[in-house]
Design an enzyme around this catalytic site. Structure first.
Site, PDB file in Angstrom:
ATOM      1  N   ARG A  94     -12.951  10.377  89.887  1.00 32.64           N
ATOM      2  CA  ARG A  94     -12.265   9.883  88.697  1.00 32.64           C
ATOM      3  C   ARG A  94     -11.554   8.569  89.020  1.00 32.64           C
ATOM      4  O   ARG A  94     -10.856   8.469  90.026  1.00 32.64           O
ATOM      5  CB  ARG A  94     -11.210  10.898  88.214  1.00 32.64           C
ATOM      6  CG  ARG A  94     -11.699  12.270  87.805  1.00 32.64           C
ATOM      7  CD  ARG A  94     -12.680  12.254  86.644  1.00 32.64           C
ATOM      8  NE  ARG A  94     -12.421  11.263  85.595  1.00 32.64           N
ATOM      9  CZ  ARG A  94     -11.471  11.345  84.657  1.00 32.64           C
ATOM     10  NH1 ARG A  94     -10.657  12.370  84.623  1.00 32.64           N
ATOM     11  NH2 ARG A  94     -11.338  10.399  83.749  1.00 32.64           N
ATOM     12  N   HIS A 126      -2.826  10.553  81.832  1.00 34.11           N
ATOM     13  CA  HIS A 126      -3.071  11.461  80.704  1.00 34.11           C
ATOM     14  C   HIS A 126      -1.935  11.349  79.691  1.00 34.11           C
ATOM     15  O   HIS A 126      -0.768  11.272  80.081  1.00 34.11           O
ATOM     16  CB  HIS A 126      -3.125  12.910  81.187  1.00 34.11           C
ATOM     17  CG  HIS A 126      -4.256  13.203  82.119  1.00 34.11           C
ATOM     18  ND1 HIS A 126      -5.446  13.754  81.686  1.00 34.11           N
ATOM     19  CD2 HIS A 126      -4.396  13.038  83.453  1.00 34.11           C
ATOM     20  CE1 HIS A 126      -6.255  13.914  82.716  1.00 34.11           C
ATOM     21  NE2 HIS A 126      -5.642  13.496  83.809  1.00 34.11           N
ATOM     22  N   TYR A 139      -9.460  10.160  92.398  1.00 35.25           N
ATOM     23  CA  TYR A 139      -9.623  11.458  93.068  1.00 35.25           C
ATOM     24  C   TYR A 139     -11.009  12.042  92.789  1.00 35.25           C
ATOM     25  O   TYR A 139     -11.611  11.755  91.764  1.00 35.25           O
ATOM     26  CB  TYR A 139      -8.513  12.433  92.656  1.00 35.25           C
ATOM     27  CG  TYR A 139      -8.437  12.776  91.175  1.00 35.25           C
ATOM     28  CD1 TYR A 139      -9.176  13.832  90.645  1.00 35.25           C
ATOM     29  CD2 TYR A 139      -7.588  12.069  90.321  1.00 35.25           C
ATOM     30  CE1 TYR A 139      -9.082  14.162  89.294  1.00 35.25           C
ATOM     31  CE2 TYR A 139      -7.490  12.386  88.969  1.00 35.25           C
ATOM     32  CZ  TYR A 139      -8.247  13.439  88.466  1.00 35.25           C
ATOM     33  OH  TYR A 139      -8.146  13.753  87.135  1.00 35.25           O
ATOM     34  N   TYR A 177      -2.402  15.632  92.350  1.00 35.25           N
ATOM     35  CA  TYR A 177      -1.495  16.188  91.335  1.00 35.25           C
ATOM     36  C   TYR A 177      -0.684  17.321  91.956  1.00 35.25           C
ATOM     37  O   TYR A 177      -1.164  18.028  92.846  1.00 35.25           O
ATOM     38  CB  TYR A 177      -2.288  16.791  90.178  1.00 35.25           C
ATOM     39  CG  TYR A 177      -2.975  15.819  89.260  1.00 35.25           C
ATOM     40  CD1 TYR A 177      -2.371  15.393  88.089  1.00 35.25           C
ATOM     41  CD2 TYR A 177      -4.259  15.358  89.548  1.00 35.25           C
ATOM     42  CE1 TYR A 177      -3.021  14.545  87.216  1.00 35.25           C
ATOM     43  CE2 TYR A 177      -4.920  14.499  88.685  1.00 35.25           C
ATOM     44  CZ  TYR A 177      -4.301  14.090  87.525  1.00 35.25           C
ATOM     45  OH  TYR A 177      -4.936  13.241  86.675  1.00 35.25           O
ATOM     46  N   HIS A 190      -6.204   6.910  86.197  1.00 40.36           N
ATOM     47  CA  HIS A 190      -5.973   7.097  84.752  1.00 40.36           C
ATOM     48  C   HIS A 190      -4.663   7.846  84.570  1.00 40.36           C
ATOM     49  O   HIS A 190      -4.200   8.548  85.463  1.00 40.36           O
ATOM     50  CB  HIS A 190      -7.113   7.890  84.104  1.00 40.36           C
ATOM     51  CG  HIS A 190      -7.288   9.251  84.707  1.00 40.36           C
ATOM     52  ND1 HIS A 190      -8.071   9.479  85.822  1.00 40.36           N
ATOM     53  CD2 HIS A 190      -6.751  10.462  84.384  1.00 40.36           C
ATOM     54  CE1 HIS A 190      -8.012  10.751  86.142  1.00 40.36           C
ATOM     55  NE2 HIS A 190      -7.210  11.381  85.300  1.00 40.36           N
TER      56      HIS A 190
HETATM   57 FE   LIG Z   1      -6.625  13.354  85.682  1.00 39.61          FE
END
Ligand SMILES: [Fe+2]
Lengths: 243, 198
Positions: A163, A168, A153, A114, A166
């Protein structure tokens, strides 16, 4: 740029969420969920104008035309990753479409990184990928956007938890009560099996509501994989419509 | 027509990475559409803490409130036509390393239901954070005489916890002529903030 059709102003009834269809508040092996959720029972209170109204017109206040996350600017090269198209509708509990709902979305890049100061994962940043979008549903509650499939990640605070891919979502409906935040998962990912948040929704049927559905594939320009999912926001009309 | 029942989708945590561009510029409610909001400007600040009074950094706090005249800028409010054109009523901020959030807004007016029931001036508050799988909803009330407030939501809160829902004027923090109100949010632990069923 989407048009912003006026929303229905019919008053809705809001029952509390049915816990059986939702995430656990305290998820085993997810420590923060034990220190950040109240120990005291949640308090039932009558809903007044204050809660039945809400920021229904946020599209007038915030920029809402970011619908292609795969291109930083029109005419530039696409960002790296598996190109996908995501579409669906935003509905209420009557199945009625919510026109003019604002959807915010954010995600990791194809490497699972991110653009955020808290992200310590040593994966490459894609300088062209900002990783967020904001859009408004159309007259039939429909939405669509183009992006790349996010990577998996690791969770910094854990020694095992990765994770799964996905995206958000944060959605604003017609009222303070109709405010929704979630993560949407991809079908068939091995990491879904061990993910604490995905499995924090114990009901398998409910988990399907936060899992994209892969659509039949086609080859031809534009070549992208298509996924669909609807969002059901809480709220029913006070008097059920006669079918 | 379909007999299918439509079940609300499961809520999820906002996670650690709610991106900066989604937060920036949302913490000032004192102007909208090039107009200045009517009423008394205030700073609303506070700390979000978890069990053990530890600060919750990187949480997201959102607000929804009436304007200075107690009108909600929304079509369901019968007085919507009187709503302040310089006031939008919604805000969002992120907490820093001390768990602190800060908004500039205006003191909300009290509102009245169509059945005559009065609401004490208040701001709806919600918290999203890592570990918070479903949003946490509470209310910040404003009154010089908290003991005598008669509000339908506040009246549902156990009497010994009601004071925790009042934003407290902190003159020591005043920034120039703008009064500062503190509203700390204790997610869990001693002096836990009362949260409402959602
Ligand atoms: Fe996330």
């Amino acid at each position: 740029m989407a048009s912003h059709p006026a929303k229905s102003t019919a008053p809705l009834e809001y029952a509390p969420y049915d816990d059986a269809t939702q995430s656990l508040r305290q998820i085993p092996r997810y420590p923060r969920s034990f220190t950040r959720n109240p120990s005291q029972p949640l308090i039932r209170r009558p809903l007044t104008l204050s809660e039945r109204t809400g920021p229904a017109d946020l599209a007038r206040r915030l920029p809402v035309d970011r619908m292609d996350l795969s291109r930083p600017d029109a005419g530039t090269a696409r960002v790296a990753g598996q190109l996908i198209h995501v579409a669906g509708r935003v509905l209420d509990e009557d199945g009625a479409p919510l026109a003019g709902a604002m959807i915010e979305l954010w995600q990791a890049n194809a490497s699972g990184k991110y653009i955020h100061e808290m992200d310590r994962h040593e994966a490459p940043v894609d300088p062209n990928f900002t990783g967020w979008g904001r859009l408004v549903t159309g007259a039939e509650g429909e939405y669509e956007f183009i992006t790349i499939k996010p990577g998996a990640y690791p969770v910094g605070e854990s020694d095992w938890w990765w994770r799964p891919p996905h995206i958000h979502f944060s959605i604003f409906g017609v009222s303070w009560m109709q405010r929704y935040v979630t993560q949407m998962f991809f079908p068939g990912e091995a990491l879904n099996e061990t993910d604490l948040l995905y499995n924090g929704v114990p009901d398998p049927e409910a988990r399907q509501r936060i899992t994209f559905q892969l659509q039949p594939t086609k080859v031809g320009i534009p070549n992208l994989l298509r996924y669909r999912q609807d969002f059901v926001m809480r709220g029913k009309r006070a008097t059920p419509a006669v079918d | 027509m379909s007999q299918r029942t439509w079940v609300p989708s499961p809520y999820g945590t906002i996670g650690p990475f709610f991106l900066k561009p989604l937060v920036d510029g949302c913490d000032d409610l004192t102007q909208w559409n090039g107009k200045k909001a009517r009423g008394q400007q205030i700073v609303l600040t506070g700390r979000v803490v978890e069990e053990g009074n530890a600060p919750v950094l990187n949480s997201i706090v959102e607000l929804w409130q009436a304007d200075a005249g107690g009108v909600f800028p929304h079509p369901l409010d019968p007085r919507a036509a009187e709503a302040d054109p310089g006031f939008f009523g919604w805000g969002r901020a992120r907490t820093d390393r001390e768990g602190r959030f800060q908004f500039r807004t205006i003191l909300p007016g009290g509102s009245r239901e169509e059945n005559g029931v009065a609401r004490c001036p208040h701001i709806n508050v919600m918290v999203l954070a890592i570990g918070v799988t479903r949003r946490l909803v509470t209310t910040a009330f404003f009154s010089d005489t908290p003991e005598s407030v008669d509000d339908p939501a506040l009246n549902c809160v156990p009497a010994n916890a009601r004071s925790r829902l009042f934003a407290v004027r902190d003159a020591a923090l005043d920034s120039g002529a703008t009064p500062v109100y503190r509203f700390d949010i204790v997610l869990r632990g001693d002096h836990e903030t009362p949260f409402f069923l959602d």
